[in-house]
Design an enzyme around this catalytic site. Structure first.
Site, mmCIF file in Angstrom:
data_model
loop_
_atom_site.group_PDB
_atom_site.id
_atom_site.type_symbol
_atom_site.label_atom_id
_atom_site.label_comp_id
_atom_site.label_asym_id
_atom_site.label_seq_id
_atom_site.Cartn_x
_atom_site.Cartn_y
_atom_site.Cartn_z
ATOM 1 N N LYS A 59 0.893 -1.141 0.067
ATOM 2 C CA LYS A 59 0.038 0.070 -0.085
ATOM 3 C C LYS A 59 1.017 1.395 -0.176
ATOM 4 O O LYS A 59 1.780 1.149 0.766
ATOM 5 C CB LYS A 59 -1.104 -0.054 1.164
ATOM 6 C CG LYS A 59 -1.648 1.006 1.206
ATOM 7 C CD LYS A 59 -2.727 1.081 2.487
ATOM 8 C CE LYS A 59 -3.916 2.008 2.633
ATOM 9 N NZ LYS A 59 -4.757 1.951 3.689
ATOM 10 N N SER A 89 -9.703 2.225 2.919
ATOM 11 C CA SER A 89 -8.888 2.888 2.027
ATOM 12 C C SER A 89 -7.846 2.009 1.330
ATOM 13 O O SER A 89 -7.176 2.439 0.233
ATOM 14 C CB SER A 89 -8.012 3.794 2.955
ATOM 15 O OG SER A 89 -7.271 3.207 3.760
ATOM 16 N N SER A 140 -10.023 -0.036 7.268
ATOM 17 C CA SER A 140 -9.266 -0.307 5.620
ATOM 18 C C SER A 140 -8.667 -1.396 5.192
ATOM 19 O O SER A 140 -8.163 -1.408 4.057
ATOM 20 C CB SER A 140 -8.521 1.083 5.620
ATOM 21 O OG SER A 140 -9.326 2.076 5.491
HETATM 22 N N1 GLN Z 1 -13.198 4.647 6.408
HETATM 23 C C1 GLN Z 1 -12.506 5.033 7.660
HETATM 24 C C2 GLN Z 1 -12.077 6.423 7.361
HETATM 25 O O1 GLN Z 1 -12.457 7.074 6.463
HETATM 26 C C3 GLN Z 1 -11.435 4.135 7.985
HETATM 27 C C4 GLN Z 1 -10.115 4.425 7.148
HETATM 28 C C5 GLN Z 1 -9.102 3.655 7.362
HETATM 29 O O2 GLN Z 1 -9.281 2.426 8.188
HETATM 30 N N2 GLN Z 1 -7.786 3.896 7.205
HETATM 31 O O3 GLN Z 1 -11.353 6.827 8.476
#
Ligand code: GLN
Length: 490
Positions: A79, A154, A178
């Site tokens: 990532k 994400s 995410s």
């Molecule tokens: N969707 C959540 C956010 O927007 C979690 C994102 C994540 O786990 N990095 O913060």
């Protein structure tokens, strides 16, 4: 035999050890697959073909010398939130579009020390803020099961890459879901380890008390192998735990006799998709058939407050962490203002996307003198309540099982105009981060929508540092079903 690019780590290891394929061949197959499908999937921000082929040759030499580790010669997608020495690390942000780190993240060092082969850096929501990968400053990633849909986020690029055969496994990061949510949307396995299990050194910080790095893979056993490689204390991350790392593959027996599981009432909500709910309930029956006792009486009453707690704490920490992007230290720098302050302001104005700015505003507001007690402090107190409710539950149960998301993958563009409905995607995953627990997503079925089969995930949650129990449940379920063997047609 499946295509080389569709192998699990275990299958690839076997072929590599028997010298039936070389790492170079395996890596070439994955790079060719990327060339064939990534124009449609768009999982990668950067493909590192030169690095990959060089590492593959080194891996082949190591295998020939008889000193291979479990990941030697295996292609991995990283990532783009993880620092890679000499390889651009963008966080899918204009701010870091041309940032080339002078060092590797701890987890990347570990994988490289084991001889893994990096094929590229995956697309993500900018600074890991989002649930669909649409917040990437560059382009959205597409779900391999239905290219009109999001892969989740994400870590959407990482999950899509595993699902589409564009790597053998991937690394993601999980602050509120995410890793698990995109794994569920893409029909692959995702593991968020206990907070402190894996060093965050070299992970671009979003919300430091919630962020954890973990594997995305095609089987639970593969995730356990990767977790073995990346776990353990690291002096460069003071929150990494000084605990022994067990062999996470050891407890994968397929047997759940004597295990006590619970489904919290608050995780079966009225507004969730009934087909996702049915797939989950069918998965619970499978777990019972494997010998587990499953209790539906557990209540975690503070669960409904978790979303609010998360959206105060995560933006607060983000606003502090992102203060470093001032046009002086890293990446993008606006230079044509009249003075330093104008340059700094314009750097942030042009360098950050809308969602990142929204989080910075929310966070600075919640931390400001007049509101700190009302929002940040209160959120911290409710965080403690959430953690205590989980602690009490784990005195009675070995693991909690729940859905990963309330719906299957949604259409690209469907939720971008409505941040609240986007945030609601993480209701079932973010309590786990708030309490610092380990959580896994494992494929548990499909729903059909608009002619596409869309994957659904089962979440398994365990007490802190008991990844072994969590993986045992997820693995037994996986081996009793065939969902994980399905691949999208591309
Ligand atoms: N969707 C959540 C956010 O927007 C979690 C994102 C994540 O786990 N990095 O913060």
């Amino acid at each position: 035999m499946p295509e080389l690019y569709d192998l699990t780590i275990t299958e690839a290891r076997d072929l590599l050890s028997k010298r039936r394929v070389s790492s170079r061949e395996l890596t070439r197959a994955v790079l060719d697959r990327i060339a064939a499908v990534d124009a449609r999937v768009r999982a990668y921000v950067t493909v590192t073909e030169d690095v990959a082929l060089r590492q593959a040759d080194a891996a082949d030499a190591r295998i020939a010398a008889g000193d291979a580790a479990p990941l030697t010669g295996i292609p991995v997608c990283v990532k783009d939130v993880l620092a890679t020495k000499g390889v651009r690390t963008t966080c899918s942000s204009r701010m870091l579009e041309n940032f080339v780190p002078p060092y590797d993240a701890h987890v990347v060092q570990r994988l490289f020390a084991d001889g893994a082969v990096m094929v590229g850096k995956s697309n993500m929501d900018e600074f890991a803020m989002g649930s669909s990968t649409e917040n990437s400053a560059f382009f959205p990633t597409h779900n391999p099961w239905d290219l009109d849909r999001v892969p989740g986020g994400s870590s959407g690029g990482s999950a899509a890459a595993v699902s589409a055969g564009e790597c053998i496994f991937a690394l993601g990061s999980d602050t509120g879901g995410s890793i698990r949510q995109p794994a569920a949307f893409c029909g692959v396995v995702g593991v968020k380890p206990t907070y402190g299990r894996v060093s965050r050194y070299g992970l671009v910080a979003f919300a430091s008390s919630l962020d954890q790095i973990g594997p995305i893979s095609r089987s639970v056993e593969d995730a356990a192998i990767v977790l073995n490689a990346i776990s353990g204390q690291d002096a460069r991350d003071s929150t990494s735990a000084p605990l022994e790392v067990p062999d996470f593959t050891a407890g994968l027996t397929g047997d759940l006799r004597g295990m006590r599981l619970a489904v919290p009432k608050e995780y079966l909500t009225d507004d969730m998709d009934t087909r996702v709910r049915d797939a989950f309930l069918a998965a619970v029956e499978v777990l019972k058939g494997l010998g587990a006792e499953v209790d539906f009486d557990l209540s975690l009453p503070s669960t409904p407050a978790a979303l609010s707690v998360y959206y105060v704490i995560a933006p607060s920490e983000a606003s502090a962490n992102l203060a470093r992007y001032d046009g002086v230290k890293y990446g993008y720098s606006f230079q044509s203002g009249e003075n330093m302050w104008q340059n700094m302001e314009s750097t942030r104005q042009h360098g950050f996307g809308d969602e990142v700015k929204r989080r910075i505003m929310l966070g600075t507001y919640a931390l400001s003198a007049g509101y700190y007690d009302a929002y940040y402090l209160k959120a911290q107190k409710v965080r403690t309540l959430i953690r205590r409710e989980f602690d009490a539950a784990f005195a009675r149960y070995d693991a909690i099982v729940a859905p990963v998301t309330p719906t299957p993958a949604f259409r690209i563009g469907e939720k971008v105009a409505d941040p609240m409905s986007m945030y609601l995607n993480d209701v079932f995953t973010l309590p786990v981060n708030i309490a610092g627990l380990p959580g896994t997503s494992v494929p548990c079925g499909f729903v059909t929508e608009g002619g596409s089969a869309l994957p659904v995930g089962l979440q398994v949650i365990a007490k802190p540092f008991d990844e072994a129990a969590m993986l045992r449940v997820a693995h037994a379920y996986e081996q009793a079903t065939e969902w994980h063997t399905r691949r999208p047609t591309l």
